[in-house]
Design a protein around this motif. Structure first.
Motif, PDB file in Angstrom:
ATOM      1  N   ARG A  46      46.692  40.934  35.680  1.00  0.00           N
ATOM      2  CA  ARG A  46      46.353  41.807  34.531  1.00  0.00           C
ATOM      3  C   ARG A  46      45.338  42.829  35.227  1.00  0.00           C
ATOM      4  N   LEU A  47      45.654  44.101  34.675  1.00  0.00           N
ATOM      5  CA  LEU A  47      44.697  45.113  35.042  1.00  0.00           C
ATOM      6  C   LEU A  47      44.119  45.697  33.951  1.00  0.00           C
ATOM      7  N   GLY A  48      42.844  45.607  33.661  1.00  0.00           N
ATOM      8  CA  GLY A  48      42.179  45.905  32.510  1.00  0.00           C
ATOM      9  C   GLY A  48      42.835  45.360  31.385  1.00  0.00           C
ATOM     10  N   ALA A  49      43.015  45.900  30.293  1.00  0.00           N
ATOM     11  CA  ALA A  49      43.476  45.576  28.946  1.00  0.00           C
ATOM     12  C   ALA A  49      44.957  45.779  28.787  1.00  0.00           C
ATOM     13  N   PRO A  90      46.869  37.968  47.253  1.00  0.00           N
ATOM     14  CA  PRO A  90      45.252  37.799  46.984  1.00  0.00           C
ATOM     15  C   PRO A  90      44.735  39.028  46.194  1.00  0.00           C
ATOM     16  N   VAL A  91      43.912  38.666  45.329  1.00  0.00           N
ATOM     17  CA  VAL A  91      43.194  39.746  44.293  1.00  0.00           C
ATOM     18  C   VAL A  91      42.823  41.139  45.007  1.00  0.00           C
ATOM     19  N   ASP A  92      42.212  40.777  46.213  1.00  0.00           N
ATOM     20  CA  ASP A  92      41.483  41.971  46.920  1.00  0.00           C
ATOM     21  C   ASP A  92      42.535  42.758  47.567  1.00  0.00           C
ATOM     22  N   VAL A  93      43.728  42.130  47.986  1.00  0.00           N
ATOM     23  CA  VAL A  93      44.772  42.965  48.322  1.00  0.00           C
ATOM     24  C   VAL A  93      45.399  43.911  47.091  1.00  0.00           C
ATOM     25  N   VAL A  94      45.459  43.305  46.061  1.00  0.00           N
ATOM     26  CA  VAL A  94      45.966  44.058  44.683  1.00  0.00           C
ATOM     27  C   VAL A  94      45.092  45.250  44.566  1.00  0.00           C
ATOM     28  N   ALA A  95      43.668  44.832  44.443  1.00  0.00           N
ATOM     29  CA  ALA A  95      42.550  45.840  44.041  1.00  0.00           C
ATOM     30  C   ALA A  95      42.722  47.126  45.015  1.00  0.00           C
ATOM     31  N   ALA A  96      42.916  46.748  46.224  1.00  0.00           N
ATOM     32  CA  ALA A  96      43.137  47.750  47.369  1.00  0.00           C
ATOM     33  C   ALA A  96      44.377  48.802  47.192  1.00  0.00           C
ATOM     34  N   LEU A  97      45.450  47.985  46.992  1.00  0.00           N
ATOM     35  CA  LEU A  97      46.608  48.770  46.748  1.00  0.00           C
ATOM     36  C   LEU A  97      46.500  49.712  45.470  1.00  0.00           C
ATOM     37  N   VAL A  98      45.986  49.000  44.293  1.00  0.00           N
ATOM     38  CA  VAL A  98      45.810  49.840  43.115  1.00  0.00           C
ATOM     39  C   VAL A  98      45.076  51.066  43.326  1.00  0.00           C
ATOM     40  N   GLY A 115      38.719  50.343  39.735  1.00  0.00           N
ATOM     41  CA  GLY A 115      37.676  50.048  39.046  1.00  0.00           C
ATOM     42  C   GLY A 115      37.951  49.057  38.006  1.00  0.00           C
ATOM     43  N   LEU A 116      39.182  48.997  37.607  1.00  0.00           N
ATOM     44  CA  LEU A 116      39.493  48.184  36.392  1.00  0.00           C
ATOM     45  C   LEU A 116      39.478  46.705  36.881  1.00  0.00           C
ATOM     46  N   THR A 117      39.362  45.919  35.895  1.00  0.00           N
ATOM     47  CA  THR A 117      39.310  44.438  36.313  1.00  0.00           C
ATOM     48  C   THR A 117      40.580  43.925  36.667  1.00  0.00           C
ATOM     49  N   ILE A 118      40.738  43.096  37.651  1.00  0.00           N
ATOM     50  CA  ILE A 118      42.049  42.706  37.753  1.00  0.00           C
ATOM     51  C   ILE A 118      41.846  40.867  37.976  1.00  0.00           C
ATOM     52  N   ARG A 119      42.821  40.318  37.353  1.00  0.00           N
ATOM     53  CA  ARG A 119      42.736  38.791  37.308  1.00  0.00           C
ATOM     54  C   ARG A 119      44.159  38.398  37.424  1.00  0.00           C
TER      55      ARG A 119
END
Length: 293
Positions: free
Chosen positions: A43-46, A9-17, A26-30
């Protein structure tokens, strides 16, 4: 695709980052749409792409494999005429994800398809230049380590025959068995070289109709140079296939082993992915039609 794969899940990725790479917090994750079979991509940011193995685990060998892939990326970047992924870091297991993961710099481009290539013959020559450069890297006297693609083609016989046995309703298995019998035991005299070992269309990036990068270095190692002939059948058309062969300057024995490696990959992929990954199944069908010509 795999019985033991995990959701990422994206929220898991965001927490790990946020925990492990606070400079990227704070960078956008998609998620990145992909027909790949080994990693979930984000993709993390650009500038960054994160690669999470779909089948993670705490085995230190899995982390070592990710670290080795990053080492090989540095090696190949110094020798190849196109881009390869630039390593940016290794992530560790954490809450919600039980394995290591990797960060690379994002390379703009689309995966290779003939309708995305302006000049198929030019693409074949460019790809051949990459393969020649790769095979020319000093091996330091090392050879195939005993696992993965690149050893004796005949070692794949049991798996190929098992795949043929369950693919009778999917492809012309009788004709393919004849090709396999011809390729399997072709004599080999050339030394082991550095090989990518997974030159699938999804691992070749194009931009503006030209080859710009070779990605996914997880299978890179030492072995039979014929393994890297697979694009002749998994991607190229009849004319550009011959262009690729001429540009590589390979002999008949190497070419036939390359045909065998392409068949081996495709016949194992077709029944495995026919219900779960239509892109990979489609590439397998294209490959198997091509090896019969």
């Amino acid at each position: 695709m795999h019985a033991d794969q995990v959701d990422v899940p994206v929220d898991v990725v965001a927490a790990l980052v946020a925990e492990q790479f606070p400079r990227w917090r704070g960078l956008t994750i998609r998620p990145v749409a992909s027909a790949g079979t080994v990693h979930a991509l984000f993709r993390l940011g650009a500038e960054v792409v994160l690669r999470f193995p779909l089948r993670p685990g705490a085995d230190p060998d899995l982390r070592a494999a990710l670290a080795r892939e990053q080492e090989y990326a540095v090696l190949l970047a110094a020798h190849l005429p196109v881009a390869v992924p630039e390593p940016l870091g290794l992530g560790e297991p954490g809450d919600g994800y039980p394995g290591s993961w990797a960060a690379y710099r994002w390379i703009p481009g689309a995966t290779a398809q003939l309708d995305r290539i302006d000049d198929a013959d030019g693409f074949a020559r460019d790809l051949a230049a990459v393969v020649v450069a790769l095979h020319g890297i000093d091996t330091g006297g090392r050879s195939w380590p005993g696992t993965g693609r690149g050893g004796p083609l005949a070692d794949q016989d049991v798996d190929v025959r098992a795949a043929l046995a369950v693919s009778g309703e999917l492809t012309d298995t009788a004709a393919l068995a004849e090709v396999w019998d011809r390729c399997r035991d072709v004599r080999r005299d050339d030394p082991d070289v550095w090989i990518h070992a997974d030159l699938m269309p999804g691992n070749l990036l194009v931009r503006g109709g030209r080859l710009v990068a070779v990605i996914d270095l997880g299978a890179v190692g030492l072995g039979d140079p014929a393994v890297d002939l697979m694009p002749a059948w998994n991607l190229l058309d009849a004319r550009s296939r011959e262009t690729y062969r001429r540009a590589l300057g390979v002999d008949d024995a190497t070419w036939e082993r390359g045909r065998g490696w392409a068949l081996e990959q495709a016949i194992n992929a077709l029944p495995y992915y026919v219900e779960t990954n239509p892109v990979m199944a489609g590439i397998a069908r294209h490959t198997l039609r091509a090896v019969l010509r």
